[in-house]
Design a protein around this motif. Structure first.
Motif, mmCIF file in Angstrom:
data_model
loop_
_atom_site.group_PDB
_atom_site.id
_atom_site.type_symbol
_atom_site.label_atom_id
_atom_site.label_comp_id
_atom_site.label_asym_id
_atom_site.label_seq_id
_atom_site.Cartn_x
_atom_site.Cartn_y
_atom_site.Cartn_z
ATOM 1 N N LEU A 203 -22.368 -12.079 -33.136
ATOM 2 C CA LEU A 203 -22.884 -12.297 -34.488
ATOM 3 C C LEU A 203 -24.198 -11.539 -34.633
ATOM 4 C CD1 LEU A 203 -22.386 -16.183 -34.722
ATOM 5 C CD2 LEU A 203 -20.798 -14.407 -35.463
ATOM 6 N N ARG A 204 -24.354 -10.879 -35.803
ATOM 7 C CA ARG A 204 -25.595 -10.124 -36.026
ATOM 8 C C ARG A 204 -26.116 -10.391 -37.424
ATOM 9 N NH1 ARG A 204 -22.758 -5.451 -33.894
ATOM 10 N NH2 ARG A 204 -23.298 -5.179 -31.707
ATOM 11 N N GLY A 205 -27.438 -10.552 -37.544
ATOM 12 C CA GLY A 205 -28.050 -10.647 -38.874
ATOM 13 C C GLY A 205 -28.147 -12.063 -39.398
ATOM 14 N N ARG A 206 -27.740 -12.252 -40.646
ATOM 15 C CA ARG A 206 -27.962 -13.528 -41.325
ATOM 16 C C ARG A 206 -26.630 -14.126 -41.765
ATOM 17 N NH1 ARG A 206 -33.011 -14.375 -43.250
ATOM 18 N NH2 ARG A 206 -32.112 -15.524 -45.000
ATOM 19 N N PHE A 207 -26.306 -15.286 -41.190
ATOM 20 C CA PHE A 207 -25.030 -15.953 -41.470
ATOM 21 C C PHE A 207 -25.296 -17.036 -42.519
ATOM 22 C CE2 PHE A 207 -21.121 -17.841 -39.049
ATOM 23 C CZ PHE A 207 -20.412 -17.866 -40.234
ATOM 24 N N ASP A 208 -25.281 -16.623 -43.794
ATOM 25 C CA ASP A 208 -25.525 -17.571 -44.884
ATOM 26 C C ASP A 208 -24.237 -17.804 -45.666
ATOM 27 O OD1 ASP A 208 -25.236 -15.518 -46.841
ATOM 28 O OD2 ASP A 208 -27.322 -14.924 -46.544
ATOM 29 N N ALA A 209 -24.339 -18.523 -46.784
ATOM 30 C CA ALA A 209 -23.141 -18.924 -47.532
ATOM 31 C C ALA A 209 -22.382 -17.747 -48.127
ATOM 32 C CB ALA A 209 -23.539 -19.902 -48.635
ATOM 33 N N THR A 210 -23.034 -16.598 -48.279
ATOM 34 C CA THR A 210 -22.332 -15.433 -48.835
ATOM 35 C C THR A 210 -21.430 -14.775 -47.792
ATOM 36 O OG1 THR A 210 -24.077 -13.845 -48.255
ATOM 37 C CG2 THR A 210 -24.288 -14.945 -50.396
ATOM 38 N N GLN A 211 -21.547 -15.176 -46.539
ATOM 39 C CA GLN A 211 -20.843 -14.490 -45.448
ATOM 40 C C GLN A 211 -19.702 -15.299 -44.841
ATOM 41 O OE1 GLN A 211 -21.594 -11.385 -45.013
ATOM 42 N NE2 GLN A 211 -23.364 -11.497 -46.402
ATOM 43 N N VAL A 212 -19.406 -16.441 -45.457
ATOM 44 C CA VAL A 212 -18.411 -17.346 -44.876
ATOM 45 C C VAL A 212 -17.034 -16.693 -44.760
ATOM 46 C CG1 VAL A 212 -17.100 -19.456 -45.370
ATOM 47 C CG2 VAL A 212 -19.588 -19.469 -45.503
ATOM 48 N N ASN A 213 -16.589 -16.012 -45.804
ATOM 49 C CA ASN A 213 -15.244 -15.414 -45.762
ATOM 50 C C ASN A 213 -15.130 -14.343 -44.681
ATOM 51 O OD1 ASN A 213 -14.490 -17.081 -47.826
ATOM 52 N ND2 ASN A 213 -14.775 -15.550 -49.436
ATOM 53 N N LYS A 214 -16.178 -13.536 -44.567
ATOM 54 C CA LYS A 214 -16.179 -12.482 -43.546
ATOM 55 C C LYS A 214 -16.044 -13.099 -42.142
ATOM 56 C CE LYS A 214 -19.120 -8.857 -43.624
ATOM 57 N NZ LYS A 214 -20.399 -8.105 -43.413
ATOM 58 N N ALA A 215 -16.800 -14.142 -41.884
ATOM 59 C CA ALA A 215 -16.762 -14.780 -40.564
ATOM 60 C C ALA A 215 -15.443 -15.513 -40.342
ATOM 61 C CB ALA A 215 -17.932 -15.748 -40.426
ATOM 62 N N ALA A 216 -14.960 -16.187 -41.392
ATOM 63 C CA ALA A 216 -13.740 -16.989 -41.254
ATOM 64 C C ALA A 216 -12.551 -16.103 -40.872
ATOM 65 C CB ALA A 216 -13.462 -17.743 -42.551
ATOM 66 N N ARG A 217 -12.509 -14.876 -41.378
ATOM 67 C CA ARG A 217 -11.399 -13.971 -41.042
ATOM 68 C C ARG A 217 -11.314 -13.756 -39.522
ATOM 69 N NH1 ARG A 217 -12.597 -11.429 -46.021
ATOM 70 N NH2 ARG A 217 -14.144 -10.030 -45.110
ATOM 71 N N SER B 205 -27.031 -21.058 -41.713
ATOM 72 C CA SER B 205 -27.159 -22.260 -42.553
ATOM 73 C C SER B 205 -25.949 -23.155 -42.306
ATOM 74 C CB SER B 205 -27.233 -21.860 -44.029
ATOM 75 O OG SER B 205 -26.004 -21.270 -44.419
ATOM 76 N N SER B 206 -25.859 -24.238 -43.069
ATOM 77 C CA SER B 206 -24.737 -25.167 -42.873
ATOM 78 C C SER B 206 -23.403 -24.484 -43.164
ATOM 79 C CB SER B 206 -24.902 -26.400 -43.762
ATOM 80 O OG SER B 206 -24.720 -26.078 -45.128
ATOM 81 N N ALA B 207 -23.409 -23.453 -44.013
ATOM 82 C CA ALA B 207 -22.165 -22.730 -44.299
ATOM 83 C C ALA B 207 -21.636 -22.074 -43.025
ATOM 84 C CB ALA B 207 -22.414 -21.682 -45.382
ATOM 85 N N GLY B 208 -22.529 -21.469 -42.271
ATOM 86 C CA GLY B 208 -22.139 -20.854 -41.002
ATOM 87 C C GLY B 208 -21.744 -21.894 -39.966
ATOM 88 N N LEU B 209 -22.497 -22.981 -39.925
ATOM 89 C CA LEU B 209 -22.175 -24.052 -38.978
ATOM 90 C C LEU B 209 -20.778 -24.607 -39.248
ATOM 91 C CD1 LEU B 209 -25.531 -26.093 -38.878
ATOM 92 C CD2 LEU B 209 -24.727 -24.404 -37.234
ATOM 93 N N SER B 210 -20.418 -24.699 -40.530
ATOM 94 C CA SER B 210 -19.113 -25.251 -40.892
ATOM 95 C C SER B 210 -17.964 -24.371 -40.402
ATOM 96 C CB SER B 210 -19.019 -25.421 -42.414
ATOM 97 O OG SER B 210 -19.949 -26.390 -42.829
ATOM 98 N N VAL B 211 -18.150 -23.058 -40.424
ATOM 99 C CA VAL B 211 -17.122 -22.142 -39.910
ATOM 100 C C VAL B 211 -16.920 -22.398 -38.409
ATOM 101 C CG1 VAL B 211 -16.556 -19.724 -39.440
ATOM 102 C CG2 VAL B 211 -17.565 -20.369 -41.643
ATOM 103 N N LEU B 212 -18.021 -22.544 -37.699
ATOM 104 C CA LEU B 212 -17.933 -22.794 -36.259
ATOM 105 C C LEU B 212 -17.319 -24.161 -35.968
ATOM 106 C CD1 LEU B 212 -21.444 -21.380 -35.258
ATOM 107 C CD2 LEU B 212 -19.226 -20.282 -34.902
ATOM 108 N N LEU B 213 -17.698 -25.158 -36.771
ATOM 109 C CA LEU B 213 -17.175 -26.522 -36.581
ATOM 110 C C LEU B 213 -15.656 -26.560 -36.784
ATOM 111 C CD1 LEU B 213 -17.667 -29.578 -36.169
ATOM 112 C CD2 LEU B 213 -18.028 -29.742 -38.635
#
Lengths: 94, 146
Positions: free
Chosen positions: A14-28, A48-56
């Motif tokens: 993971l690089r940079g900032r994992f905020d709510a705008t990046q959830v779809n990119k990470a989820a893929r 943020s919590s958006a990134g934490l939720s993807v990991l959870l």
């Protein structure tokens, strides 16, 4: 800027900032995981919590099949957020 | 500093740019800046999600004071939803009982020193005030003590 790269046998970086705008990119990337994987946080500046939720969600799905995410090399601030969220109890953090 | 933002998750980029300008101007330390960015994102995304059809922009105002950074987030023509009363306890719950919802507001309570919610039923406006105390590592606080 945020990047999530599955480096084949080396794990997910993971690089940079994992905020709510990046959830779809990470989820893929995370949704495609079927086996245990190491996630490298060396270059992650923010989550943020958006990134934490993807990991959870990923951890729940993998654990159901006896697999898991292993998280490595978090910064002080990100580790603190994981602790506040109680995620240090449900992820292996190295 | 004050600015209005369109009600969209994508507007977060503009919100972060606004915070970055403030952080650089006042040389806010990384502990405080990380907490402020996280708290603002969580509140902003909450307002976007739960008032998605509202055409009004969301107002964010930032204050730098000798011992604190204060963020005021206001929303207009909205129902009352006191965020300080809707924070579940997450720490200690086992994996199978974890749900993503509510985690953001819970983190806001943990990382900020004060969180206040005020609702004006006549105007149908809410104001959320977030306060973070500057620590010893803050450049200006350190200079002030010397």
């Amino acid at each position: 800027m945020f990047e999530v790269v599955n480096e084949d046998n080396k794990g997910i970086r993971l690089r940079g900032r994992f905020d709510a705008t990046q959830v779809n990119k990470a989820a893929r990337i995370f949704n495609a995981l079927q086996n245990s994987a190491t996630v490298y946080f060396d270059d992650l500046e923010y989550i943020s919590s958006a990134g934490l939720s993807v990991l959870l969600k990923t951890q729940k799905r993998l654990k159901a099949n006896g697999q898991q995410l292993i998280l490595k090399n978090m910064s002080k601030h990100i580790r603190e957020i994981f602790k506040y969220a109680g995620f240090d109890m449900i992820f292996k953090i190295e | 500093m004050v600015k209005y933002f369109r009600r969209s998750i994508q507007a977060l980029t503009e919100v972060f740019n606004f915070l970055e300008t403030f952080i650089r101007k006042h040389q806010v330390n990384t502990d405080v800046s990380f907490a402020v960015q996280l708290a603002v994102e969580e509140i902003f995304t909450n307002l976007v999600k739960y008032h998605s059809n509202n055409p009004n922009r969301i107002r964010i105002e930032l204050f730098y004071e000798p011992e604190t950074v204060t963020v005021s987030i206001s929303d207009f023509d909205v129902e009352e939803f006191d965020i300080t009363e809707h924070t579940a306890t997450f720490a200690g719950l086992p994996l199978e009982k974890r749900k993503p919802g509510g985690l953001g507001l819970y983190l806001v309570q943990k990382i900020m020193d004060q969180v206040e919610y005020v609702y004006d039923p006549q105007k149908r406006e809410c104001e959320i005030t977030l306060v973070k105390y500057l620590g010893e590592t803050d450049v200006r606080s350190r200079q002030r003590r010397q």
